[in-house]
Design an enzyme around this catalytic site. Structure first.
Site, PDB file in Angstrom:
ATOM      1  N   CYS A   2       0.843  -1.197   0.000  1.00  0.00           N
ATOM      2  CA  CYS A   2       0.000   0.000   0.000  1.00  0.00           C
ATOM      3  C   CYS A   2       0.874   1.240   0.000  1.00  0.00           C
ATOM      4  O   CYS A   2       2.028   1.199   0.412  1.00  0.00           O
ATOM      5  CB  CYS A   2      -0.885   0.067   1.243  1.00  0.00           C
ATOM      6  SG  CYS A   2      -2.137  -1.218   1.298  1.00  0.00           S
ATOM      7  N   ARG A  16      -4.739   7.157  -0.921  1.00  0.00           N
ATOM      8  CA  ARG A  16      -3.869   5.995  -0.850  1.00  0.00           C
ATOM      9  C   ARG A  16      -4.138   5.033  -1.997  1.00  0.00           C
ATOM     10  O   ARG A  16      -5.205   5.063  -2.604  1.00  0.00           O
ATOM     11  CB  ARG A  16      -4.099   5.303   0.472  1.00  0.00           C
ATOM     12  CG  ARG A  16      -5.479   4.664   0.640  1.00  0.00           C
ATOM     13  CD  ARG A  16      -5.526   3.193   0.335  1.00  0.00           C
ATOM     14  NE  ARG A  16      -4.704   2.369   1.149  1.00  0.00           N
ATOM     15  CZ  ARG A  16      -5.031   1.997   2.383  1.00  0.00           C
ATOM     16  NH1 ARG A  16      -6.202   2.379   2.880  1.00  0.00           N
ATOM     17  NH2 ARG A  16      -4.228   1.229   3.076  1.00  0.00           N
ATOM     18  N   ASN A  79      -0.566  -1.815   5.632  1.00  0.00           N
ATOM     19  CA  ASN A  79      -0.053  -3.102   6.073  1.00  0.00           C
ATOM     20  C   ASN A  79       1.342  -2.951   6.694  1.00  0.00           C
ATOM     21  O   ASN A  79       2.184  -2.206   6.177  1.00  0.00           O
ATOM     22  CB  ASN A  79       0.002  -4.056   4.861  1.00  0.00           C
ATOM     23  CG  ASN A  79      -0.122  -5.506   5.293  1.00  0.00           C
ATOM     24  OD1 ASN A  79      -0.549  -5.787   6.412  1.00  0.00           O
ATOM     25  ND2 ASN A  79       0.256  -6.416   4.412  1.00  0.00           N
TER      26      ASN A  79
END
Lengths: 324, 324, 324, 324
Positions: A2, A16, A79
């Site tokens: 990510c 994002r 993450n």
């Protein structure tokens, strides 16, 4: 995995890439002010700031991936495997579960400064949402118009880092990611200068050679450097169209193309969606891997004094405009 | 500068990024079969294959940047400064000007094989279109469904290279670009294998680490490696939506974000447009820097037996689909 | 700046490069067992293990850079600017000054295990040797035949790291240096494997391509990776001549050539000396920048029960053996 | 594989690393003026310049690897596999075999300028020395005090390149090696300048960071860049001791350590020897992998008007100078 970032032109934008090999039926979800937020180990919020963002709704609860509240404060979880370490309940601390962290922060605060103060008494407690939704190892970027921080709950405790770059990817820990930028300080948007030798002739045979050394693989450390360089050098007009476009270009610089990262045989990580929220206007824009048209949802067009979640399923197929 | 590529799922796709700091009012232009093509030093074509592609129309003539003909043969010209070397008129050769090269090839041939044969008697002659449109230093990628070649007119003469990668950027010459891939042969979509030492433990701390070493700067040599890796590893469904999306993702991996390459103070190279032509169906799709929605034009919806150019101005502002 | 390493064939070897732009008149110095070691904040040692190593002798005190004791325990201090943080005297701890650290450790311990236990009660105190010899910011590698550790006194306190690589350079902190090796785990002594694409042909045009990506600049982070790769892959016969030669080759892989690192105008960092101690036999070998012949001093040929330091000035000019 | 270089302080020096996994009993060999040089396809030289260098003597013939003549002209052959292409005998050309090339050039010429003129009529003919000594695929660096050239016999014919860097390694062809330096023009002996962003703070945490990006693996393309950087930035006093030391340091920057390049299971390429000839004085110095002491042979101490080869076997074991 990510990439999160913020960006400021006239307005402030936050968003994002979600990079995964599967999708959890996430929707653009508006939580109005009177939706009752329960928390496992601390007091509920009967009323709170309204929130818009991407979430999976499970048992009526919005599990936000990234979101912005009506005051312009934004937050995204990314993450953080092997590093994230949540704790048993700690007496004397406000114990928040990781899945409650975005609602608890965005429900009540307006600025990063307020958040930093509140984090001094917070502990992230190792309680999962349910058997079906176990704990995700995450760390977070929290931004307002003027500042960003990164929050990491690691073995040594809760770390809060000032984030002068305003970007976040995944491993390693943020201090190492930030340190690593030192190795790239010479990269430039301008043509390379000749330092190798005064006695040799060199040919600047291409534009863009000033950034030779910038990594282009999709690992989290490389995406951090690439997106930082792209963002810090970004130039944009300040209209909404120009600003959004530039923001999606920044995220696009570290997008994950299907096939480049094989997670297990035949399973590939891709950029499931990219989001860009105008945090001043409360408008949440997104694209998906297959749908490059920007779709938008304006929180202020919903009843923000309501009690029920409003969610918009993602439009995922390519929306082609045929001209003839 | 620029990146061209082809890609095959069920259909064959061909397209390119145009990376520049300005725009020449290019439009998606369909040249029907009976548009009269004049050539400066060789016979005109009264009738020819119909062509669709991106062009600047000057004095009624389509100066194509990239195009596909109704037989599925495609061709794009990319910047090749300092290396491109056009010749004075040569007796005994077919003398084609660089600006006529795309019409002359796409007007009459169906396959790369036919093109290779024809190139044996071609010379690219140093005649500019007009005072306002001087010669551009270019090289070309020509593709059909089964093969691609690169054509470069350099000091030593006209070079025709098989192009097994099916991508092209800019400098250096194609033989060096192709050779340089050897230095990256170990890059992988899979996690890195441990070869450094049997006695140490290593942590694959992120997905994507198998491609560490892939360059991410925007120079032409680095874009060649990055787009080659992305394309050669691409995985896609074969529907039109999936195929187009994957193709634009491939081009997106080497897109140029405004600010990252400063050409002169305040002037930045950006990806003006990205194109993707379904060469089997004759549909030309594009996005622009600020408009990420895919726009499409189908050549077969025009009168291909006509005599007049048809052109569609680009839609350049972000086309947002508001959901509320 | 500096590089330290150990290496084992039949015997165990320990040594370092000293990289600086000037020299402090260092000599190979043997400290016999009854040389009286005074310590500023803890009890003196009247008798102790004999020590051999490189030192500047100041006011009769051996300021060791690197050394080995008669039990085979070895230790070297390497530059650690900005990170080294020595503390005010701490009650309840054994307060050792940085310049006393090597004598205090090598004077009494035989193994790394013993050292680790002792370090639990140690604090490195911020007392300089004299006005002329201010505190150097250092960290240390300590090795016996079976294990190595790295000791760093930083803002957060005294950190002791297991050092499975058995090498040390300078900044950043050791945890980051070790983590960084993950980014190079794919490097190999063998030819590169083809992972980029199954559809392209690649040419292994040179031996050594399996380690493409190994850094070659002289920064401390790059030297750490390069010397780690060289050491972990080293192959050597186990005679003294072969072992020493291989050890100096390992250090040579990260040697600093005059001109490559300009510290201030006209001042260049170079590898002042390289050392290699056979820790089993107590023989200390060295070369200097200009003298590539190996010079050796055997501690056991000195009176190790004496009370006086024995020192051998370095032989610095090239010792050429003319054959005719 | 191999690295050649020249270097000038007060005198001119020329030498090379020979990197292989085995040795051919090479010796330092002086060929006096009246040693009769036979050539397979051209006239013999009854008298010629005297030559000193490293050679395998086979059937009384010196097969030189690198050599210098009494006029200061120097020449070395380096491995050039897959690219070297020798030709059948060509009428109207002077046909020289690769193994005769060094004697033929050094036997009669004094300057690189003379050599360039002579090469216009030369063809390298595909005749091997004997069944036991088949043709080696080689290319050559030829240097005098003021200029260097590289000679490559490839498929297209004999190529003669000016070599402004004065270094040579192996593949790829010299034009690509030289072009590749453009990608490193920004590397500097000085600390890196901050171009990444004006808004972020960076830490020059180590000396030597200005050359980040310099490759450190042992492939021929990487060694070319590394040795070029080291040589072009070299600084040395001009005494013989300082000059020789600096030259061996330059070669040491690309030396091959045993274990880092595995050629076949258990076989490793190493730097068999490094040589440095003072071409003004006719003194040939060398070190070997295991013997780091410099050994020297002065051609002028031999009878240069003689007819017989004089050869000095290499001293290969570590020559340690014990001080006690």
């Amino acid at each position: 995995m990510c990439t999160g970032a913020n960006y400021t032109t006239r307005d402030h934008y936050f968003g994002r890439n979600l990079d995964l090999e599967f999708s959890y039926n996430e929707t653009v979800t508006v939580t109005p002010r009177n939706f009752p937020f329960e928390f496992r180990k601390t007091d509920p919020m009967r009323t709170h700031h309204a929130i818009i963002g991407m979430a999976t709704i499970a048992d009526g609860y919005p599990l936000y991936y990234d979101a912005t509240n009506e005051k312009g404060l934004s937050m995204a979880g990314l993450n953080f495997p092997e590093n994230a370490d949540y704790k048993p309940e700690v007496a004397g601390k406000t114990n928040i579960t990781p899945f409650e962290f975005i609602p608890w922060i965005l429900g009540q605060f307006e600025t990063v400064g307020e958040v930093k103060a509140a984090l001094e008494t917070i502990s992230l407690v190792d309680i999962s949402f349910s058997v079906d939704f176990p704990l995700s190892p995450l760390h977070w970027i929290i931004s307002d118009r003027t500042a960003s921080i990164t929050v990491e709950s690691v073995k040594e405790g809760l770390k809060v880092y000032d984030n002068p770059v305003g970007v976040l990817t995944n491993n390693p820990t943020f201090d190492i990611q930030l340190f690593n930028l030192n190795n790239f300080m010479h990269l430039s948007k301008n043509p390379p200068e000749k330092h190798f030798s005064d006695e040799l002739e060199f040919d600047v045979y291409s534009r863009g050679m000033g950034a030779i050394g910038l990594p282009g693989d999709l690992s989290s450390a490389s995406r951090f450097v690439k997106v930082a360089f792209t963002k810090m050098n970004s130039v944009s007009g300040d209209s909404e169209s120009e600003s959004i476009s530039q923001f999606f270009q920044i995220l696009g610089s570290v997008a994950q193309q299907r096939g480049c990262v094989e997670v297990s045989p035949g399973k590939f990580e891709i950029t499931i969606y990219s989001s860009c929220c105008n945090t001043d206007k409360g408008i949440y824009y997104y694209t998906t891997y297959e749908n490059s048209q920007v779709t938008g949802i304006d929180m202020h067009k919903e009843d923000l004094d309501g009690t029920d979640l409003v969610d918009y399923p993602l439009i995922k197929g390519q929306q082609i405009r045929m001209e003839n």
